[in-house]
Scaffold this motif. Structure first.
Motif, PDB file in Angstrom:
ATOM      1  N   LYS A 130      15.900  48.819  22.648  1.00  0.00           N
ATOM      2  CA  LYS A 130      14.800  48.697  21.696  1.00  0.00           C
ATOM      3  C   LYS A 130      14.559  47.231  21.386  1.00  0.00           C
ATOM      4  O   LYS A 130      15.503  46.469  21.137  1.00  0.00           O
ATOM      5  CB  LYS A 130      15.147  49.442  20.397  1.00  0.00           C
ATOM      6  CG  LYS A 130      14.087  49.333  19.281  1.00  0.00           C
ATOM      7  CD  LYS A 130      13.016  50.398  19.390  1.00  0.00           C
ATOM      8  CE  LYS A 130      11.858  50.201  18.401  1.00  0.00           C
ATOM      9  NZ  LYS A 130      12.146  50.638  17.041  1.00  0.00           N
ATOM     10  N   GLY A 164      16.881  51.933  17.631  1.00  0.00           N
ATOM     11  CA  GLY A 164      17.248  50.543  17.385  1.00  0.00           C
ATOM     12  C   GLY A 164      17.874  50.250  16.039  1.00  0.00           C
ATOM     13  O   GLY A 164      17.998  49.079  15.666  1.00  0.00           O
ATOM     14  N   GLY A 194      21.567  45.387  15.350  1.00  0.00           N
ATOM     15  CA  GLY A 194      20.488  46.342  15.125  1.00  0.00           C
ATOM     16  C   GLY A 194      19.709  45.974  13.884  1.00  0.00           C
ATOM     17  O   GLY A 194      19.330  44.820  13.702  1.00  0.00           O
ATOM     18  N   THR A 201      15.208  41.049  27.025  1.00  0.00           N
ATOM     19  CA  THR A 201      15.358  42.512  27.099  1.00  0.00           C
ATOM     20  C   THR A 201      14.939  43.020  28.479  1.00  0.00           C
ATOM     21  O   THR A 201      15.573  43.919  29.044  1.00  0.00           O
ATOM     22  CB  THR A 201      14.503  43.193  26.002  1.00  0.00           C
ATOM     23  OG1 THR A 201      14.754  42.559  24.754  1.00  0.00           O
ATOM     24  CG2 THR A 201      14.855  44.666  25.882  1.00  0.00           C
ATOM     25  N   ASN A 255      19.398  48.534  19.978  1.00  0.00           N
ATOM     26  CA  ASN A 255      18.643  47.319  19.682  1.00  0.00           C
ATOM     27  C   ASN A 255      19.199  46.166  20.513  1.00  0.00           C
ATOM     28  O   ASN A 255      20.407  46.014  20.650  1.00  0.00           O
ATOM     29  CB  ASN A 255      18.751  47.001  18.184  1.00  0.00           C
ATOM     30  CG  ASN A 255      17.616  46.110  17.706  1.00  0.00           C
ATOM     31  OD1 ASN A 255      17.321  45.089  18.323  1.00  0.00           O
ATOM     32  ND2 ASN A 255      16.992  46.501  16.612  1.00  0.00           N
ATOM     33  N   GLY A 289      22.973  48.169  17.114  1.00  0.00           N
ATOM     34  CA  GLY A 289      23.082  47.270  18.255  1.00  0.00           C
ATOM     35  C   GLY A 289      24.503  47.303  18.790  1.00  0.00           C
ATOM     36  O   GLY A 289      25.326  48.126  18.369  1.00  0.00           O
TER      37      GLY A 289
END
Ligand SMILES: [Zn+2]
Length: 380
Positions: A165, A99, A131, A184, A126, A102
């Motif tokens: 992540k 992560g 991130g 997520t 991420n 991103g």
């Protein structure tokens, strides 16, 4: 250690003690390699001449170790560490950056780390689009989350991204609470990819986090020593943790600066036998202390009474299965010849956890030789 650095098409590793996580046990046998893949020794010998013999002199031979949680994005984050320093130079053939990057800065991770390292570098992306590149409260602003469309696009084109992540602690999510994990979840379900969830100081609490996790997801920092962790006051798993394990959620060590407690893992070990993965959460500030390396982290678990086979399984087959790898974490004939060769450093050593607790042990794993794609890329 004898043998030259030359690269040969045909190689035999001799006199090793082989730890094969799929077969179980430890046995003295030779390992064959043909053109970067594991091969039957008989097939290597059948080639007759031009075989490169490497005598490992009684060292242990295992599938290349996998560290599911590292931070190696030096160019975009202040915590990133050199990938090969925590990878092949420590007997780790595959590392997964957890992560640091991103959607917005993954390309830079790819250009500066993934494509520049001898270690295989994979990534959990991420869910925050920068991130860890824009500070450590990356989930506090809902406008900064990667959208499902963006996720579909990047996962379709970037095979080194193995999952998502999400860091679920109070300082990361601020007012957002559990909302970033719900988002997520939606993305992960659409992509059929695992989520690595970091747990730490609440809110959100584990009774909100764990019910959102499903088979294949990974809980890193599972054995931290902070309040409101996986254990209740009596030292047993909380109900949500038991149910998560029953659904096939994987616990992961993720040692880190403040996320691994001997006491928590000792209590878990007393009452539960579920396998888990061992990872470091290594980065620039915890490299010297307390984390050290993946082998040092594994040595801490040996000192807690886990067996050598158990700790090797945790960084090979367990880790590989967690992120769907089939070429790594195995000694199956025909798979990629990524191999870790190590010995024990037989000298009393103090090993510290994230709570400052010290265990003294004589059994510390030490990298001797690392092989990637059939080639020796590091030797002590
Ligand atoms: Zn981390």
């Amino acid at each position: 250690m004898k043998g030259s650095e030359c690269v040969s098409y045909y190689t035999i590793l001799q006199n090793g003690l082989v730890i094969d996580p799929e077969k179980g046990g430890i046995e003295r046998r030779d390992i064959g390699i043909i053109d970067g893949q594991l091969a039957d020794v008989k097939d290597v010998l059948a080639q007759g001449i031009n075989i490169h013999y490497i005598n490992v002199d009684g060292a242990y031979i295992a599938p290349g170790f996998i560290d599911l949680h590292v931070h190696v994005f030096k160019d975009a984050t202040t915590l990133g560490i050199e990938a090969d320093l925590v990878g092949i130079e420590q007997g780790v053939t595959t590392i997964v950056d957890a992560g640091s990057a991103g959607y917005d800065n993954y390309q830079l991770l790819k250009d500066t780390v993934i494509q520049q390292s001898q270690t295989e570098v994979l990534a959990f992306l991420n869910i925050a689009r920068q991130g860890l590149g824009a500070g450590l409260s990356e989930l506090a602003d809902p406008t900064q989350l990667m959208t499902l469309e963006e996720a579909k696009e990047i996962f379709a084109h970037e095979p080194q991204i193995v999952g998502l992540k999400a860091r679920m602690s109070g300082s990361v999510v601020k007012e957002q609470g559990i909302a970033p994990l719900k988002h997520t979840r939606l993305v992960a379900d659409a992509l059929h990819k695992p989520i690595m969830v970091h747990i730490g100081n609440p809110p959100p609490y584990l009774n909100e986090i764990f019910p959102l996790l499903t088979k294949g997801d990974i809980i890193t920092h599972a054995f931290h020593g902070k309040k409101h962790g996986i254990l209740n006051e009596q030292g047993y798993l909380i109900e949500e943790a038991i149910k998560a394990l029953q659904r096939g959620v994987l616990f992961d060590v993720g040692h880190g600066t403040s996320s691994f407690s001997y006491e928590t893992l000792r209590k878990f070990k007393t009452s539960y036998t579920q396998p888990f993965s061992i990872s470091t959460d290594i980065y620039i500030n915890n490299y010297d202390n307390p984390v050290g390396s993946l082998m040092l982290t594994m040595s801490k678990l040996l000192a807690l009474g886990f067996t050598l086979e158990e700790v090797v399984r945790a960084v090979t087959i367990q880790a590989a299965e967690a992120i769907g790898l089939t070429e790594q974490g195995t000694l199956k004939i025909g798979t990629r010849a990524d191999i870790t060769i190590f010995t024990f450093h037989d000298k009393p050593t103090n090993l510290v956890d994230s709570e400052g607790v010290v265990l003294t042990t004589n059994r510390v794993l030490q990298p001797q030789m690392t092989i990637r794609n059939g080639k020796v890329v590091f030797r002590q």
